[in-house]
Enzyme design. Sequence first.
Site, PDB file in Angstrom:
ATOM      1  N   GLU B  49       0.873  -1.175   0.000  1.00 20.79           N
ATOM      2  CA  GLU B  49       0.000   0.000   0.000  1.00 20.79           C
ATOM      3  C   GLU B  49       0.909   1.224   0.000  1.00 20.79           C
ATOM      4  OE1 GLU B  49      -2.890   1.503   3.125  1.00 20.79           O
ATOM      5  OE2 GLU B  49      -3.261  -0.640   3.177  1.00 20.79           O
ATOM      6  N   ASP B  60      -5.470   9.294  10.332  1.00 20.66           N
ATOM      7  CA  ASP B  60      -4.164   8.813  10.766  1.00 20.66           C
ATOM      8  C   ASP B  60      -3.705   9.388  12.089  1.00 20.66           C
ATOM      9  OD1 ASP B  60      -3.217   6.985   8.669  1.00 20.66           O
ATOM     10  OD2 ASP B  60      -3.505   8.727   7.375  1.00 20.66           O
TER      11      ASP B  60
END
Lengths: 393, 260
Positions: B49, B60
């Site tokens: 990824e 995040d």
Amino acid sequence: MFPDKKGKFGIFGGRFVPETLIAPLEELEKGYKEIVKTKEFKEKLNNLLKEYAGRPTPLYFAENLSKYLGFKVYLKREDLAFTGAHKINNTIGQVLLAKMMGKKRIIAETGAGQHGVATATASALLNMECVVYMGEIDLERQKLNVYRMKLLGAKVVPVTSGSKTLKDAINEAMRDWITNFETTHYVIGSVVGPHPYPLIVRNFQSVIGKETKKQIIEKEKRLPDYLIACVGGGSNSIGLFYPFYKYKSVKFIGVEGGGQGLNTDKHSATLTKGEKGILHGSFSYVLQDNYGQIKITHSISAGLDYPGVGPEHAFYKETGRAEYFSVDDKTALKGFHILSELEGIIPALEPSHAIGYLIENKDRFKKDDIVVLCLSGRGDKDVLEVARIEGEL
Amino acid sequence: MTKIEKKFKELKNKKEKGLILYLTVGFPSIDKSIEIIKNCEKNGVDIIELGIPFSDPIADGPIIQHTSSEALKNGITTDTCFQIANELKNEIKIPYLFMTYYNPVYKYGIEKFVEKCVESGVSGLIIPDLPYEESFYIRKMLRNNDMNLIYFLTPYTKEERMKKILKKGNGFIYFVSLAGVTGPRESLNLNLIIESLKKIKKISDKPVALGFGISNKEQIKQIKSYVDGIIVGSSFLQKLIENEDEAIKLIKEFKEELSY
Ligand SMILES: Cc1ncc(COP(=O)(O)O)c(C=O)c1O
């Protein structure tokens, strides 16, 4: 009317969030729709707005300013609302809603500190734990408000990521909410964020426009020609505009932070200079670079220093319902001084931009025009900063 | 069948679980990240990824916020990410996807972005802030080019919605293990996770990979029988910040755990 079922204002708005936030946003939407229409909620809110927040706020005919400008100007005195700005209209509504939804903890972001103070105030009143995220740079320029929040029992968390201002404070608050939504309500401070926030905040702020409509008809027996307000995220302006939406003879003017000028990178004129994009869960106008990275903005007023704007404004711009302009730091300061000197009212730097617009563009208005300006907050929080900028301290 | 779907089939035949590694392109430096990517396969990674850094990564935690802002400082742009992917095309065999937020994709132009993905051998996209409701246009365009748009599910996704997402989902389903942002956690709520995974598996037999919070072998051991793969990002990047060898050791250990 708008927004539609998907939270869209035309193509704008929506819910661009990680999957984890879908369930809490649906819960909030459902809770909001069910609770706000109950008699209990309405009575409690109206009572608090009246007895606690000091509503209705006056619609004041600024005679001296009107003479100076050459047309009639009324000031909607949100600076006289409790805690010194319009932000309290939204926070009392949202904290009351959160409490009735069974939440125990309140979080908020703040730029100027006004929304943080208003959230801390409502949380103290309604006995909720309160955490406020604030960018490190804003902490520095709004020290007084930081201490006020602490006095009110809120915990202020400094945000050190990214630009260390409002945009990053929102990021941090969203990260907190993603983690704690089961116990926590996130009180967004403007008409931004994913659906249903732009709807909820607009509806709570609409009290500004509803009162204005009643007051101006009492005083002038007619609707105003122009409504003008500063636009950060866009809540005081939408609050004033929205109840007049269907009266097409009433023109809307939104004024953004022009910072050091639109030909520099140091401004926060999202609608004037931005492009369509996605920020903080909503599709709207955004200040961004060629690769879609969000830009760092600048404005003399922390409350306008934001690279996004509410989707309903994007819709008003796109459909021509409202016009948007920007006013630079210098002109805002001029507005700040002129209102202080002419009316004895020290305005916050945010609405000083709207005053600055009227001064710079007074020729566009006719003698008989009636202009209502939303004086979204008082200037106490900014006095030290202005003194510093002007070398008085 | 897309490259990702083939990969999961191959893993199933080998009775292995997949290791999906997230890394931020351009961290710790552009050259170093290219080197790490090129060594992924030999270190046990099944799918990569590649994170295109974004200035405001709301899903995040602190580690990926840090790697993203460093990568941006190192001059990474969407175009350099495509250049790097192009360079990888003939050098690595395992599938690689792009992970980024919706605004960089939207600003680049969705059509142009997808076209560039095709050119540079990208197998799919992960866009955490693009919800199911808004995803159909991109999904279809990717599908027409043998790529996958990866959908998310969480323990909090309602069943009705879960069914819709599982129906449209392809490649694999990204199962978010917790309420929160990315970042290593000492412990995970296993009961909640396993209960949802069982629910998902009852509805669909599409491959499911679990991500968010994975920090040690023990967690993988407890969960692996319920999933088809594990996604690791922050705990790898955290090690990478301190010591590259340790970071590589970590993914090798994880793959070992996933191999039987
Ligand atoms: C006094 C005042 N006016 C205006 C604003 C800008 O916000 P909005 O555009 O949501 O009204 C702020 C924000 O902090 C503020 O404190």
